[in-house]
Enzyme design. Structure first.
Site, PDB file in Angstrom:
ATOM      1  N   ARG A 261       1.117  -1.788  -0.282  1.00 40.23           N
ATOM      2  CA  ARG A 261      -0.295  -0.403  -0.145  1.00 40.23           C
ATOM      3  C   ARG A 261       0.926   1.232  -0.060  1.00 40.23           C
ATOM      4  O   ARG A 261       2.050   1.334   0.528  1.00 40.23           O
ATOM      5  CB  ARG A 261      -0.294   0.246   1.318  1.00 40.23           C
TER       6      ARG A 261
ATOM      7  N   GLU B 155      -3.817   6.857  -6.448  1.00 42.75           N
ATOM      8  CA  GLU B 155      -4.849   6.498  -7.490  1.00 42.75           C
ATOM      9  C   GLU B 155      -5.417   6.205  -8.109  1.00 42.75           C
ATOM     10  O   GLU B 155      -6.838   6.465  -6.722  1.00 42.75           O
ATOM     11  CB  GLU B 155      -3.681   4.729  -7.013  1.00 42.75           C
TER      12      GLU B 155
ATOM     13  N   HIS C 286      -1.462  -0.208 -10.117  1.00 39.41           N
ATOM     14  CA  HIS C 286      -1.878  -1.100  -9.299  1.00 39.41           C
ATOM     15  C   HIS C 286      -2.168  -2.341 -10.086  1.00 39.41           C
ATOM     16  O   HIS C 286      -3.789  -2.260  -9.522  1.00 39.41           O
ATOM     17  CB  HIS C 286      -2.722  -0.332  -7.787  1.00 39.41           C
TER      18      HIS C 286
HETATM   19  N1  LIG Z   1      -0.538  -4.379  -4.942  1.00 37.05           N
HETATM   20  C1  LIG Z   1      -1.686  -5.698  -5.543  1.00 37.05           C
HETATM   21  O1  LIG Z   1      -2.489  -5.172  -6.423  1.00 37.05           O
HETATM   22  C2  LIG Z   1      -2.250  -6.308  -4.277  1.00 37.05           C
HETATM   23  C3  LIG Z   1      -3.233  -6.990  -4.021  1.00 37.05           C
HETATM   24  C4  LIG Z   1      -3.182  -7.985  -2.967  1.00 37.05           C
HETATM   25  C5  LIG Z   1      -3.028  -7.079  -1.821  1.00 37.05           C
HETATM   26  N2  LIG Z   1      -1.938  -6.077  -1.923  1.00 37.05           N
HETATM   27  C6  LIG Z   1      -1.550  -5.699  -0.483  1.00 37.05           C
HETATM   28  O2  LIG Z   1      -0.537  -6.740   0.347  1.00 37.05           O
HETATM   29  C7  LIG Z   1      -0.382  -6.402   1.033  1.00 37.05           C
HETATM   30  C8  LIG Z   1      -0.030  -7.713   2.094  1.00 37.05           C
HETATM   31  O3  LIG Z   1      -1.160  -8.815   1.339  1.00 37.05           O
HETATM   32  P1  LIG Z   1      -1.406 -10.276   2.358  1.00 37.05           P
HETATM   33  O4  LIG Z   1      -2.423 -10.658   1.521  1.00 37.05           O
HETATM   34  O5  LIG Z   1       0.072 -11.014   1.678  1.00 37.05           O
HETATM   35  O6  LIG Z   1      -1.799 -10.051   3.730  1.00 37.05           O
HETATM   36  P2  LIG Z   1      -1.789 -11.113   4.706  1.00 37.05           P
HETATM   37  O7  LIG Z   1      -2.534 -10.901   5.920  1.00 37.05           O
HETATM   38  O8  LIG Z   1      -1.439 -12.347   4.405  1.00 37.05           O
HETATM   39  O9  LIG Z   1       0.364 -10.365   5.410  1.00 37.05           O
HETATM   40  C9  LIG Z   1       0.023  -9.908   5.282  1.00 37.05           C
HETATM   41  C10 LIG Z   1       1.445  -9.698   6.777  1.00 37.05           C
HETATM   42  O10 LIG Z   1       2.212  -8.304   7.218  1.00 37.05           O
HETATM   43  C11 LIG Z   1       2.461  -8.407   8.523  1.00 37.05           C
HETATM   44  N3  LIG Z   1       2.798  -7.423   9.016  1.00 37.05           N
HETATM   45  C12 LIG Z   1       1.735  -7.278  10.057  1.00 37.05           C
HETATM   46  N4  LIG Z   1       2.164  -5.517  10.499  1.00 37.05           N
HETATM   47  C13 LIG Z   1       3.731  -5.972   9.875  1.00 37.05           C
HETATM   48  C14 LIG Z   1       4.213  -4.964  10.692  1.00 37.05           C
HETATM   49  N5  LIG Z   1       4.571  -4.019  11.375  1.00 37.05           N
HETATM   50  N6  LIG Z   1       4.804  -5.799  10.262  1.00 37.05           N
HETATM   51  C15 LIG Z   1       5.899  -6.205   9.797  1.00 37.05           C
HETATM   52  N7  LIG Z   1       4.640  -7.856   8.898  1.00 37.05           N
HETATM   53  C16 LIG Z   1       3.688  -7.095   9.497  1.00 37.05           C
HETATM   54  C17 LIG Z   1       0.921  -9.980   9.371  1.00 37.05           C
HETATM   55  O11 LIG Z   1       1.319 -10.492  10.283  1.00 37.05           O
HETATM   56  C18 LIG Z   1       0.422 -10.688   8.265  1.00 37.05           C
HETATM   57  O12 LIG Z   1       2.093 -12.132   8.449  1.00 37.05           O
HETATM   58  C19 LIG Z   1      -1.513  -5.981   2.302  1.00 37.05           C
HETATM   59  O13 LIG Z   1      -1.234  -4.602   2.189  1.00 37.05           O
HETATM   60  C20 LIG Z   1      -2.499  -5.338   0.736  1.00 37.05           C
HETATM   61  O14 LIG Z   1      -3.266  -5.097   0.819  1.00 37.05           O
HETATM   62  C21 LIG Z   1      -2.123  -5.798  -3.113  1.00 37.05           C
END
Ligand SMILES: NC(=O)c1ccc[n+]([C@@H]2O[C@H](COP(=O)([O-])OP(=O)(O)OC[C@H]3O[C@@H](n4cnc5c(N)ncnc54)[C@H](O)[C@@H]3O)[C@@H](O)[C@H]2O)c1
Length: 342
Positions: free
Chosen positions: A234, A263, A282
């Site tokens: 994000r 965005e 994105h």
């Molecule tokens: N670019 C895109 O199109 C797209 C698509 C899907 C998701 N995303 C984004 O990707 C990111 C991850 O998604 P995901 O599905 O893997 O989520 P997820 O919940 O499976 O994994 C996120 C991880 O981050 C960890 N976390 C939380 N706070 C933290 C911190 N301060 N330091 C370190 N680790 C921390 C959590 O414990 C978790 O394991 C999110 O921001 C999501 O919105 C982007």
């Protein structure tokens, strides 16, 4: 009685078919803006909604007392007011693993693009073939270190892909015990190590009060001048003015971004002027395959609630201020189980 289901944005055919075959009425929304969805809520009073990109505010949720479930078509849910859903008895669901592989591939793509300096090569080689071939910097990934911040669905998948490229993988995620990290990664409990030791720092956390502005002038200053920042999570996790300065002044080598603060992008965003920064619109989770899966899983969520079943993917809005944290670093020999791998 069947339901009325609002689709502010079109979903893929599998999801639509699942809902239509169950006898529900689909209402195609009038537009992408929050104000459009608000107007649709007031006029149609749908039972359910599947939302792809529109931010859903408390006002939208409270405009429709008939609303029972909202499903986010994908993994991120920061654009949905989950608390307002809970306050109003509306179930909030999502499709967390539908696009994880697609985003992990996007992070790897950005890493590869940065390693080969693709923008500079592209802008150079027609005019000066030999400069592009012999003078423009290019690096091999094998033997380099990627530091993953947030080792959840996407971070874990990137880890496996980076290991397949013979990279060293450091992973920082304080909310996961060591055995839950993928095999082959080094579990790191000190975030500074990720910034200091990585050739590629890749962000995969949600946007929370803890991670907001996490990449800033102080953390960028810890990075090697040859290192790259990769952000497919994000835009809020990165202070863009600081990133611009760092990339412009050689504090770091560059950045590959699939998420930025505003965005669609502001054409005057200074990051667009740098040839060591690549920005995608994105699209990390938007492959055809991932979109089909997300649509199906989102429709499945609506149908589960309709049938009175426990939904497979409710949104658990973790309070990271009070969530348990771990300090262990040793992994047993066995593989973690239970991970979806598409
Ligand atoms: N670019 C895109 O199109 C797209 C698509 C899907 C998701 N995303 C984004 O990707 C990111 C991850 O998604 P995901 O599905 O893997 O989520 P997820 O919940 O499976 O994994 C996120 C991880 O981050 C960890 N976390 C939380 N706070 C933290 C911190 N301060 N330091 C370190 N680790 C921390 C959590 O414990 C978790 O394991 C999110 O921001 C999501 O919105 C982007």
């Amino acid at each position: 009685m069947a339901w009325k289901i609002l689709l502010p944005q079109e979903i893929m055919s599998e999801g639509r078919a699942l809902l239509q075959n169950a006898g529900h009425t689909i209402i195609d929304g009038r537009g992408f803006e929050t104000t459009d969805v608000l107007a649709d809520m007031k006029e149609h009073q749908p039972d359910a909604m599947i939302v792809r990109i529109t931010p859903i505010t408390r006002e939208v949720i409270e405009a429709n007392p008939n609303l029972k479930v909202i499903v986010r078509h994908g993994a991120g849910f920061d654009a949905l007011d989950v608390k307002a859903c809970h306050d109003n008895g509306v179930q909030a669901l999502y499709a967390p693993v539908a696009n994880s592989t697609s985003v992990a591939e996007t992070a790897l793509l950005l890493i590869l693009e940065m390693s080969r300096n693709v923008t500079v090569l592209h802008n150079t080689w027609v005019q000066d073939y030999y400069k592009a071939k012999l003078k423009v910097r290019k690096n091999t990934l094998s033997g380099k270190t990627v530091g993953i911040i947030g080792c959840g669905n996407i971070g874990s998948r990137l880890a496996k892909r980076a290991l397949a490229m013979e990279m060293n993988v450091l992973a920082y995620d304080p909310y996961k015990p060591a055995p839950a990290f993928p095999d082959g990664v080094e579990v790191v409990r000190d975030l500074d190590r990720i910034f200091k030791e990585s050739d590629y720092v890749s962000v995969h956390t949600p946007n929370t009060p803890v991670t907001r502005d996490m990449v800033n002038k102080n953390t960028l200053a810890m990075m090697k001048p040859t290192a790259f920042l990769i952000n497919t999570a994000r835009g809020g996790c990165v202070v863009e003015e600081d990133l611009y300065d760092a990339c412009k002044n050689g504090m770091i080598a560059g950045a590959g971004l699939d998420a930025i603060r505003k965005e669609p992008v502001d054409p005057n965003n200074p990051l667009l002027t740098l040839d060591n920064v690549i920005i995608y619109p994105h699209i990390g989770g938007n492959t055809t395959e991932a979109a089909h899966r997300a649509s199906y899983f989102a429709a499945m969520g609506v149908q589960e609630v309709y049938e009175g079943k426990e939904p497979t993917w409710p949104i658990h809005d973790v309070d990271y201020a009070t969530a348990p944290t771990y300090t262990d670093t040793q992994k047993p020999d066995t593989k973690p189980s239970g991970m979806f791998d598409f």
